[in-house]
Design a protein around this motif. Sequence first.
Motif, PDB file in Angstrom:
ATOM      1  N   LEU A   1      55.971  44.342  25.842  1.00 57.38           N
ATOM      2  CA  LEU A   1      56.244  43.907  27.219  1.00 57.38           C
ATOM      3  C   LEU A   1      55.054  44.243  28.115  1.00 57.38           C
ATOM      4  O   LEU A   1      54.606  43.422  28.919  1.00 57.38           O
ATOM      5  CB  LEU A   1      57.504  44.578  27.765  1.00 57.38           C
ATOM      6  CG  LEU A   1      58.857  44.025  27.319  1.00 57.38           C
ATOM      7  CD1 LEU A   1      59.988  44.924  27.832  1.00 57.38           C
ATOM      8  CD2 LEU A   1      59.055  42.594  27.817  1.00 57.38           C
TER       9      LEU A   1
ATOM     10  N   ARG B   1      51.974  44.682  27.229  1.00 63.50           N
ATOM     11  CA  ARG B   1      50.859  43.794  26.859  1.00 63.50           C
ATOM     12  C   ARG B   1      51.044  42.415  27.489  1.00 63.50           C
ATOM     13  O   ARG B   1      50.096  41.813  27.970  1.00 63.50           O
ATOM     14  CB  ARG B   1      50.774  43.694  25.338  1.00 63.50           C
ATOM     15  CG  ARG B   1      49.675  42.797  24.815  1.00 63.50           C
ATOM     16  CD  ARG B   1      48.292  43.371  25.147  1.00 63.50           C
ATOM     17  NE  ARG B   1      47.308  42.677  24.351  1.00 63.50           N
ATOM     18  CZ  ARG B   1      46.711  43.202  23.275  1.00 63.50           C
ATOM     19  NH1 ARG B   1      46.947  44.441  22.917  1.00 63.50           N
ATOM     20  NH2 ARG B   1      45.849  42.498  22.590  1.00 63.50           N
ATOM     21  N   GLY B   2      52.296  41.958  27.500  1.00 64.44           N
ATOM     22  CA  GLY B   2      52.588  40.659  28.103  1.00 64.44           C
ATOM     23  C   GLY B   2      52.281  40.639  29.597  1.00 64.44           C
ATOM     24  O   GLY B   2      51.894  39.620  30.153  1.00 64.44           O
ATOM     25  N   LEU B   3      52.445  41.808  30.252  1.00 62.82           N
ATOM     26  CA  LEU B   3      52.192  41.884  31.692  1.00 62.82           C
ATOM     27  C   LEU B   3      50.712  41.920  32.006  1.00 62.82           C
ATOM     28  O   LEU B   3      50.267  41.379  33.019  1.00 62.82           O
ATOM     29  CB  LEU B   3      52.824  43.159  32.266  1.00 62.82           C
ATOM     30  CG  LEU B   3      54.338  43.204  32.347  1.00 62.82           C
ATOM     31  CD1 LEU B   3      54.766  44.534  32.936  1.00 62.82           C
ATOM     32  CD2 LEU B   3      54.844  42.059  33.198  1.00 62.82           C
TER      33      LEU B   3
END
Lengths: 71, 254
Positions: A29, A31-33
């Motif tokens: 999560l 990393r996704g941000l």
Amino acid sequence: MRSLLLAPITGAANRTALINRQRRHLINLMRGLTEPAAERDNPIAVLLVEGARSHLQAGLDWLQRCQEEPA
Amino acid sequence: MSRAETTEDAPETAMIRVKNLTKVHHSDGTDVHAIRGIDLVVHSGEFVAVMGPSGSGKSTVLHLLAGLVPATGGEIWLRGRRLGGLSEAERAVLRRRHVGVVFQFFNLISNMTVADNVELPALLAGAGPKQARSRREYLLDELGLTDRADAPPTRLSGGQQQRVALARALANEPSLLLADEPTGNLDSTNTRDVIRLLEKVHDQGQTILLVTHDVRVASAADRVISLFDGMIVDDAAVSPASGAASSIGSILDL
Ligand SMILES: Nc1ncnc2c1ncn2[C@@H]1O[C@H](COP(=O)(O)OP(=O)(O)OP(=O)(O)O)[C@@H](O)[C@H]1O
Ligand SMILES: [Mg+2]
């Protein structure tokens, strides 16, 4: 998260698997941000990412405490 | 399959190869089994984060990989060289040329300036003074420390000392960077600067193995290894989550 609290009933191996899954999830999560990194100049977006980051960090710290609890 | 070859230098490309590593610390007549059988391969150019609770053996692994303490059992190869087959002096040379280490507790030289602390490893590894100086200027600038260059480390905050230790570890462009909680004392802004530098050198091919509790640092890695009680309990590639459940709104429950 609730499944983590019930894990002692179902055994330590299961608990490790649950903690691992949740840790991976929180890190992915994060990393996704940060991956888009598009709105670095937008102060509101930066604040939102900072808020989300502290939630994810708290989740990670909590998982570590769960790990330290005797099985 | 024969295991005879495991005592030789390994003719291969892995930056780190670890086989059945164990470490027992002896203190006050008791044995502490800090590392209890670890197998690990880290390839050249990989960025690996190591996580785990206090006492799980993270620092011990780092010290073993740096060749600073002897293993109790098992083998470690760095760039194909078997650490157990090297003399103390050979290990020191390997470290000086190829490994940069950031310790949990910095170990800066207090009667030298920040600038000299950072230049020293490059000079020891045979770089010219000009080259060492320009690398130092680059690193201190990246970490926002240029104005502290002439101060002794004792006049710096914990977070500043930590960044100096990172600059020092990167000074001779080591094949392998080993770092023990390099953002442990840093606020959010300084953590971001450190992550940006790590990402930059990683993009340039730097192999990194670091210990961290920080979700941002871990998420910047290619791979996260979790230690518990001296063993690896998880080893997973990092990949960005996508979809509605991974939006900021959903994480913050907005
Ligand atoms: N020099 C030493 N002598 C005796 N025991 C040691 C020594 N160094 C580490 N230990 C023990 O080995 C175990 C692993 O320690 P280590 O420092 O590797 O943990 P860590 O994961 O780095 O913890 P932290 O997050 O607190 O830094 C612990 O039980 C510790 O008490
Ligand atoms: Mg440690």
